[in-house]
Write an enzyme that holds these catalytic residues in place. Structure first.
Site, PDB file in Angstrom:
ATOM      1  N   THR A 125       0.919  -1.302  -0.155  1.00 55.12           N
ATOM      2  CA  THR A 125       0.167   0.116  -0.033  1.00 55.12           C
ATOM      3  C   THR A 125       0.745   1.307  -0.158  1.00 55.12           C
ATOM      4  OG1 THR A 125      -1.709   1.062   1.300  1.00 55.12           O
ATOM      5  CG2 THR A 125      -0.157  -0.074   2.399  1.00 55.12           C
ATOM      6  N   HIS A 146       2.551 -11.512  13.967  1.00 55.08           N
ATOM      7  CA  HIS A 146       3.530 -11.959  14.938  1.00 55.08           C
ATOM      8  C   HIS A 146       3.548 -13.537  15.372  1.00 55.08           C
ATOM      9  CE1 HIS A 146       7.332 -11.304  16.922  1.00 55.08           C
ATOM     10  NE2 HIS A 146       6.980 -10.469  17.803  1.00 55.08           N
TER      11      HIS A 146
END
Length: 436
Positions: free
Chosen positions: A355, A407
């Site tokens: 993006t 994560h």
């Protein structure tokens, strides 16, 4: 027999949409494959085409939420002759003979008061009939039906349709306008200082309330879902774009002449992401339940902003595409997104997203991953900043890059390594050709 216009199936996950716009007017003649409506769903905006030719009558209005398979209009295939007479004014004088039943059903507002005198005074009433004929002739069956039910004189309505045709909306507007004088009458005596209605009007003028579009609702739910289901963490780095800018300046003219598109920054970053994903394959993975699925392909999503929201078309097999093919694909997707022609197939899949907030002036951000992907790269604006190179302070075109990642799938070491590999490729583009 009228043919139903139904909302087609657009995908397994799409059950409804909002009829955002009619592209034709009520009662007009439509051709086969002519765009007649625009449907906005939680994923895409889709145009609907006419399957047959004829006069269209609406069964739903703009802003309605309609289910997949719902009938929103009818197309009368047999009504092409009246329509052709409406588009060519000269033959209208012949059509009244054929449309006598239609004119007699529309004429009652004049003849209901004195049905018998209207017959003997036919010679005197001829001029009046001639004046009123042009209005009824182009009327669709739906409009004639409403006129008969409401007893509204069509000669008192000014049509807003094609060639001055009276539409269903015109009749409904005329009907709603009738009681307004009675409402206005009591309001005039209350015009003294107690004009309290001014207060709520002034409050309302300070804000506008409107429902969320399906696309905006989907974006909102997806962002919340990403925050609730993934352990999102972001890490940053900065890139010196001097080498890429020099390459673009040197080869831009030849590139445009040969490929018809400009050599932009996005193609370098797409190839750089593929280079980094090869070096850190753990980011090119996703979680499915208790399993980790590692992808061995490189379908990269590129976020494109539109007036209705953000869409993410996917560039397939970017490891096999050249710079020109990437730039051409981005241009094509951007145009499809702006015109509402992007499809579900264009946005399905994808293993990583890029993006670019820099086109809006963003200096730094923490993008949110696009589930079930495990990573997203944020590009930002290019600024000339002083940096230390070989013990000297120099001015270089610098960009901050941000990697947001899940994560649960990606460790910090792997995330940092990804950005380092990307930085190396951007600052030395020869690595992209050599694969090092």
């Amino acid at each position: 027999m009228p043919i139903d216009v139904k909302i087609p199936a657009l995908g397994e996950s799409i059950s409804s949409g909002v009829l955002s716009a009619w592209k034709v007017s009520e009662g007009t003649y439509v051709e086969i494959d002519q765009p007649i409506y625009e449907l906005e769903t939680d994923k895409i905006t889709q145009e609907g085409l006419a399957e047959v030719a004829g006069v269209i009558s609406f069964l739903a209005k703009e802003g309605d939420e309609v289910e997949i398979g719902a009938t929103i209009a009818n197309i009368d295939e047999s009504a092409d002759n009246p329509n052709s007479s409406a588009s060519v004014p000269k033959p209208q004088a012949q059509e009244p003979v054929v449309e006598v039943p239609a004119t007699t059903t529309v004429a009652p507002p004049e003849s209901m008061d004195a049905p018998s005198p209207s017959l003997p005074s036919q010679d005197e009433s001829d001029p009046k009939v001639d004046d009123s004929i042009p209005a009824p002739l182009p009327l669709s069956p739906a409009v004639r039906k409403i006129l008969a039910e409401t007893d509204i004189d069509p000669t008192t309505i000014s049509g807003t349709g094609k060639d001055g045709r009276i539409t269903k909306a015109d009749v409904l507007a005329a009907k709603s306008a009738e009681p307004s004088p009675s409402v206005a009458a009591p309001s005039t005596p209350v015009s003294p200082p107690k004009a309290a209605p001014v207060t709520p009007a002034s409050v309302d003028s300070r804000s506008t309330r409107r429902p969320l579009s399906p696309i905006r609702r989907k974006i909102a739910s997806r962002l919340v879902e990403a925050q609730q289901t993934a352990a999102i963490l972001s890490t940053f780095n900065e890139v010196d774009l001097s080498a890429i800018m020099a390459l673009r300046k040197k080869h831009q003219d030849s590139f445009v002449k040969q490929n018809g598109v400009k050599l932009g920054f996005m193609s370098f970053f797409v190839k750089g992401v593929v280079h980094a994903l090869r070096a850190v394959p753990q980011i090119n993975a996703r979680m499915e339940g208790n399993e980790l699925v590692e992808n061995h392909y490189f379908d990269i999503g590129v976020a494109v902003g539109t007036k209705k929201g953000l869409v993410v078309p996917v560039l397939r097999d970017c490891d096999q595409l050249g710079f020109a093919e990437i730039e051409q694909s981005i241009v094509q997707y951007a145009e499809k997104a702006r015109t509402g022609g992007i499809t579900l197939q264009d946005m399905q899949g994808g293993c990583f997203t890029i993006t670019n907030g820099g086109i809006y002036g963003s200096l730094l951000s923490t993008p949110i991953i696009n589930p079930p992907q495990s990573g997203i790269l944020g590009m930002h604006s290019i600024q000339e900043r002083p940096v230390a190179v070989n013990g000297e302070v120099v001015i270089r075109p610098m960009m901050y890059t941000a990697l947001s990642y899940d994560h649960r799938v990606v460790d910090g070491k792997e995330a940092v390594t990804f950005l380092v590999k990307l930085k190396e490729a951007m600052e030395d583009p020869a690595r992209l050709a050599l694969g090092i």
